[in-house]
Design a protein around this motif. Structure first.
Motif, PDB file in Angstrom:
ATOM      1  N   VAL A   1      10.889   4.486  -0.977  1.00 36.81           N
ATOM      2  CA  VAL A   1      10.641   4.388  -2.418  1.00 36.81           C
ATOM      3  C   VAL A   1       9.572   5.415  -2.779  1.00 36.81           C
ATOM      4  O   VAL A   1       8.459   5.375  -2.240  1.00 36.81           O
ATOM      5  N   TYR A   2       9.920   6.336  -3.662  1.00 38.11           N
ATOM      6  CA  TYR A   2       8.971   7.332  -4.144  1.00 38.11           C
ATOM      7  C   TYR A   2       8.304   6.784  -5.408  1.00 38.11           C
ATOM      8  O   TYR A   2       8.991   6.368  -6.348  1.00 38.11           O
TER       9      TYR A   2
ATOM     10  N   GLY B   1       3.088   9.210  -3.955  1.00 36.46           N
ATOM     11  CA  GLY B   1       3.249   8.753  -2.589  1.00 36.46           C
ATOM     12  C   GLY B   1       4.548   8.018  -2.365  1.00 36.46           C
ATOM     13  O   GLY B   1       5.424   7.967  -3.253  1.00 36.46           O
ATOM     14  N   THR B   2       4.690   7.439  -1.181  1.00 34.75           N
ATOM     15  CA  THR B   2       5.927   6.752  -0.805  1.00 34.75           C
ATOM     16  C   THR B   2       5.626   5.396  -0.164  1.00 34.75           C
ATOM     17  O   THR B   2       4.508   5.132   0.282  1.00 34.75           O
ATOM     18  N   ILE B   3       6.663   4.560  -0.146  1.00 36.42           N
ATOM     19  CA  ILE B   3       6.607   3.250   0.510  1.00 36.42           C
ATOM     20  C   ILE B   3       7.930   3.045   1.248  1.00 36.42           C
ATOM     21  O   ILE B   3       9.000   3.308   0.678  1.00 36.42           O
TER      22      ILE B   3
ATOM     23  N   ASN C   1       0.834  -1.193   0.000  1.00 40.23           N
ATOM     24  CA  ASN C   1       0.000   0.000   0.000  1.00 40.23           C
ATOM     25  C   ASN C   1       0.878   1.255   0.000  1.00 40.23           C
ATOM     26  O   ASN C   1       1.910   1.295   0.680  1.00 40.23           O
ATOM     27  N   ILE C   2       0.454   2.259  -0.746  1.00 40.07           N
ATOM     28  CA  ILE C   2       1.228   3.489  -0.889  1.00 40.07           C
ATOM     29  C   ILE C   2       0.730   4.530   0.110  1.00 40.07           C
ATOM     30  O   ILE C   2      -0.479   4.723   0.266  1.00 40.07           O
ATOM     31  N   ASN C   3       1.669   5.194   0.791  1.00 35.46           N
ATOM     32  CA  ASN C   3       1.321   6.339   1.618  1.00 35.46           C
ATOM     33  C   ASN C   3       1.121   7.535   0.682  1.00 35.46           C
ATOM     34  O   ASN C   3       2.097   8.093   0.169  1.00 35.46           O
ATOM     35  N   LEU C   4      -0.130   7.886   0.443  1.00 30.10           N
ATOM     36  CA  LEU C   4      -0.454   8.833  -0.614  1.00 30.10           C
ATOM     37  C   LEU C   4       0.021  10.246  -0.294  1.00 30.10           C
ATOM     38  O   LEU C   4      -0.041  10.698   0.857  1.00 30.10           O
TER      39      LEU C   4
END
Length: 229
Positions: A72-73, A87-89, A8-11
């Motif tokens: 990770v962008y 977002g980022t992970i 899941n991506i942190n938006l």
């Protein structure tokens, strides 16, 4: 198609803008991807649909990853839109191992606008429109072995067409050539006394190609306005 890992991506704050622009783009190029091409009446007729989302996939999105020491962008774009950081992970050990392999990233989407079938106390069905927060997921897929013949064709294609825009430009130039050819050929038939034949040739080649070019230019201007708005 083997999926190595899902995350899941942190938006980011710009993710909603990307999704809205993507929806506008899909409305133009493939409207059947919006609510699966169904209107309220069609949804009510299908007794197996209880809830349907406006957008079920992000198949037309191009995804790129910018990897740092711990993060990770996730960068995304479509057609000729701007690249947006959606977002980022966190860079976990599992994600690092997946990215180290011969792989490629894709996006999936959940939530957003949806239509829901509700039944009142009298047994009558109706549609309500509602919204759930978006959730984007990054999937890292293991790349499949490429057939050497397909790879050669792909190499030739990318050598001939450096970008999608160059392919569009070449297509337009070919249509312009057909239009001019049709005009000259039609005038030639008219000069020889075959007026109706010449007129039909002009309509078939010059008219149709010119109209198609006009529609294409209008569509591209609309797309630029939507993407830049």
């Amino acid at each position: 198609m083997t999926i190595l890992i899902n995350k899941n991506i942190n938006l980011s704050a710009d993710s909603k803008t990307f999704i809205e622009q993507y929806i506008n783009y899909v409305h133009d190029v493939n409207p059947k991807d919006i609510y699966e091409g169904l209107n309220n009446k069609q949804i009510l007729k299908n007794k197996f649909i209880f809830q349907i989302y406006q957008l079920e996939n992000l198949d037309l999105a191009d995804v790129d990853l910018h990897v740092t020491n711990n993060t990770v962008y996730v960068l995304a774009r479509f057609w000729n839109s701007k690249i947006i950081n959606i977002g980022t992970i966190p860079l976990t050990k599992g994600l690092k191992m997946a990215l180290a392999q011969d792989s490629y990233p894709t996006l999936s989407i959940a939530g957003g606008n949806y239509k829901k079938v509700v039944t009142d106390e009298y047994g009558e069905d109706s549609i309500i429109d509602d919204f759930e927060p978006y959730q984007l997921t990054l999937a890292v897929h293991k790349a499949e072995p490429i057939d050497s013949r397909v790879e050669k064709i792909d190499t030739i294609y990318h050598y001939a067409f450096k970008s999608e825009q160059s392919l569009v430009t070449i297509s337009k130039n070919m249509m312009r050539c057909f239009a001019v050819f049709g005009l000259l050929l039609g005038l030639g038939f008219m000069f020889l006394g075959f007026f109706l034949t010449g007129l039909m040739v002009i309509i078939a080649f010059f008219g149709v190609n010119s109209y198609t070019l006009l529609l294409a230019d209008t569509h591209m201007q609309t797309q630029r306005q939507r993407v830049n708005s």
